[in-house]
Write an enzyme that holds these catalytic residues in place. Structure first.
Site, short mmCIF file in Angstrom:
data_model
loop_
_atom_site.label_atom_id
_atom_site.label_comp_id
_atom_site.label_asym_id
_atom_site.label_seq_id
_atom_site.Cartn_x
_atom_site.Cartn_y
_atom_site.Cartn_z
N ASP A 197 0.88 -1.17 0.00
CA ASP A 197 0.00 0.00 0.00
C ASP A 197 0.92 1.22 0.00
O ASP A 197 1.67 1.43 0.96
CB ASP A 197 -0.88 -0.05 1.27
CG ASP A 197 -1.81 1.16 1.36
OD1 ASP A 197 -1.56 2.17 0.70
OD2 ASP A 197 -2.78 1.05 2.13
N SER A 225 -2.84 14.58 -12.93
CA SER A 225 -4.08 14.63 -13.71
C SER A 225 -4.31 16.07 -14.13
O SER A 225 -3.91 16.99 -13.40
CB SER A 225 -5.26 14.16 -12.87
OG SER A 225 -6.48 14.54 -13.48
N TYR A 237 -9.45 14.65 -4.85
CA TYR A 237 -8.58 14.13 -5.93
C TYR A 237 -7.78 15.28 -6.57
O TYR A 237 -6.56 15.17 -6.77
CB TYR A 237 -9.46 13.43 -6.97
CG TYR A 237 -8.74 12.79 -8.13
CD1 TYR A 237 -8.04 11.60 -7.96
CD2 TYR A 237 -8.78 13.36 -9.40
CE1 TYR A 237 -7.40 11.00 -9.03
CE2 TYR A 237 -8.14 12.76 -10.48
CZ TYR A 237 -7.46 11.58 -10.29
OH TYR A 237 -6.82 10.99 -11.35
P1 NDP Z 1 -6.63 2.05 -12.26
O1 NDP Z 1 -7.64 2.21 -11.16
O2 NDP Z 1 -7.02 1.31 -13.49
O3 NDP Z 1 -5.27 1.39 -11.68
C1 NDP Z 1 -4.71 1.88 -10.50
C2 NDP Z 1 -3.90 0.77 -9.84
O4 NDP Z 1 -3.34 1.31 -8.64
C3 NDP Z 1 -4.77 -0.43 -9.43
O5 NDP Z 1 -4.11 -1.63 -9.73
C4 NDP Z 1 -4.91 -0.22 -7.93
O6 NDP Z 1 -5.06 -1.44 -7.21
C5 NDP Z 1 -3.59 0.40 -7.57
N1 NDP Z 1 -3.68 1.08 -6.28
C6 NDP Z 1 -4.70 1.82 -5.81
N2 NDP Z 1 -4.44 2.23 -4.56
C7 NDP Z 1 -3.22 1.74 -4.23
C8 NDP Z 1 -2.40 1.81 -3.08
N3 NDP Z 1 -2.80 2.47 -1.98
N4 NDP Z 1 -1.21 1.17 -3.08
C9 NDP Z 1 -0.81 0.49 -4.17
N5 NDP Z 1 -1.53 0.38 -5.29
C10 NDP Z 1 -2.72 0.99 -5.33
O7 NDP Z 1 -6.16 3.55 -12.59
P2 NDP Z 1 -5.59 4.19 -13.96
O8 NDP Z 1 -4.65 3.26 -14.61
O9 NDP Z 1 -6.72 4.76 -14.70
O10 NDP Z 1 -4.80 5.43 -13.33
C11 NDP Z 1 -3.41 5.39 -13.05
C12 NDP Z 1 -2.99 6.78 -12.57
O11 NDP Z 1 -3.33 7.74 -13.56
C13 NDP Z 1 -3.68 7.22 -11.29
O12 NDP Z 1 -2.79 7.96 -10.49
C14 NDP Z 1 -4.78 8.13 -11.79
O13 NDP Z 1 -5.18 9.09 -10.82
C15 NDP Z 1 -4.10 8.78 -12.97
N6 NDP Z 1 -5.02 9.32 -13.95
C16 NDP Z 1 -5.89 8.52 -14.65
C17 NDP Z 1 -6.75 9.06 -15.56
C18 NDP Z 1 -7.72 8.24 -16.35
O14 NDP Z 1 -8.52 8.84 -17.11
N7 NDP Z 1 -7.72 6.91 -16.23
C19 NDP Z 1 -6.78 10.50 -15.83
C20 NDP Z 1 -5.84 11.25 -15.06
C21 NDP Z 1 -4.99 10.67 -14.17
P3 NDP Z 1 -6.54 -1.93 -6.77
O15 NDP Z 1 -7.24 -2.30 -8.05
O16 NDP Z 1 -6.29 -3.06 -5.85
O17 NDP Z 1 -7.18 -0.73 -6.11
#
Ligand code: NDP
Length: 246
Positions: free
Chosen positions: A62, A141, A154
């Site tokens: 985490d 973002s 966020y």
């Molecule tokens: P996803 O939700 O598809 O993937 C995020 C991953 O991070 C998941 O595998 C999740 O695991 C993991 N995760 C969440 N919380 C934690 C934690 N505390 N410790 C370790 N791992 C964690 O997100 P995206 O791929 O869409 O986004 C990736 C990044 O890009 C993020 O920072 C997001 O804010 C940013 N972003 C995304 C946008 C979009 O349109 N998709 C736009 C702008 C920014 P689990 O599934 O177990 O929670």
């Protein structure tokens, strides 16, 4: 290959943008440490990295827990001896209008999106300083620049990541380390697949290039920031948003 002989560490690499960055880096010759809350997903990314002929390691952590992050980084160093590239990608949303937002929704988003970036950067930077070389890429973002209704937690966390990047890039520049942020717009991942059709349609209307982004669009820019071509770029925010925010 652009990252031949490099070791990369990606947070949140089990799926979405983080997974695509891990595979893009592996295709360019990097060994990859994949960390995530979701160990099963991280293992799958690791297997794909290995199918591309690179070494991988999957670790559950985490990002918000400082001591756990420190011990995970130690395991990565035991395995690979160095970390050349850190991608702080893990992030979550807990959207709600301010007056309905619960304290845990604020705390969890800040702990994951902002403190998580501090936790990894703090520990990995020590190693990079020793090597006098490194690339740190933070995924923020566009709402960290514009703000957004229903996303005060966020947006504040992502705005924090942007200003953290600018501060740390100034501290680390003399040690040969660059620190940059990517600000994605609307990218097609499981995070955005949870949006209602109405919300997706209204967001699409705000994108001059008239399509959602793909994780590959973000991964290509991460590759540029990880490689030699970007050696004179630090402290910057690169938008990958189809022109959504100018
Ligand atoms: P996803 O939700 O598809 O993937 C995020 C991953 O991070 C998941 O595998 C999740 O695991 C993991 N995760 C969440 N919380 C934690 C934690 N505390 N410790 C370790 N791992 C964690 O997100 P995206 O791929 O869409 O986004 C990736 C990044 O890009 C993020 O920072 C997001 O804010 C940013 N972003 C995304 C946008 C979009 O349109 N998709 C736009 C702008 C920014 P689990 O599934 O177990 O929670």
């Amino acid at each position: 290959m652009k990252l031949s002989g490099c070791v990369s560490l990606i947070t949140g690499g089990a799926r979405g943008i983080g997974k695509e960055i891990a595979l893009t880096f592996a295709r360019e010759g990097s060994d990859v440490a994949i960390t995530d809350l979701n160990l099963e997903g991280a293992e799958k990314t690791k297997q794909e990295v290995e199918r591309l002929g690179r070494k991988g390691i999957a670790l559950k952590v985490d990002v918000s827990r400082f001591d756990d992050v420190t011990s995970v980084i130690k395991k990565v160093l035991d395995e690979f001896s160095k970390i050349d590239i850190l991608v702080n990608n893990a992030g979550i949303t807990r959207d709600q209008l301010l007056i309905r937002m619960r304290e845990p929704d604020w705390d969890r988003v800040m702990a994951t999106n902002l403190k998580g970036v501090f936790n990894f950067t703090r520990s990995v930077a020590r190693e990079m300083i020793k090597n006098r070389k490194g690339r740190i890429i933070n995924i923020a973002s566009v709402v960290g620049i514009t703000g957004n209704i229903g996303q005060s937690n966020y947006a504040a966390s992502k705005g924090g990541v942007i200003i953290f990047t600018k501060s740390v890039s100034q501290e680390l520049a003399s040690r040969g380390i660059t620190v940059n942020t990517i600000a994605p717009g609307l990218i097609d991942t499981e995070m955005t697949r949870e949006f209602t059709e109405t919300l997706r349609e209204s967001l699409l209307k705000r994108i001059p290039l008239q399509r959602m982004g793909h994780p590959e669009d973000v991964a290509k820019v991460a590759l540029f920031l990880a490689g030699e071509e970007s050696s004179y770029i630090t402290g910057q925010v690169i938008h990958v948003d189809g022109g959504m925010v100018m």
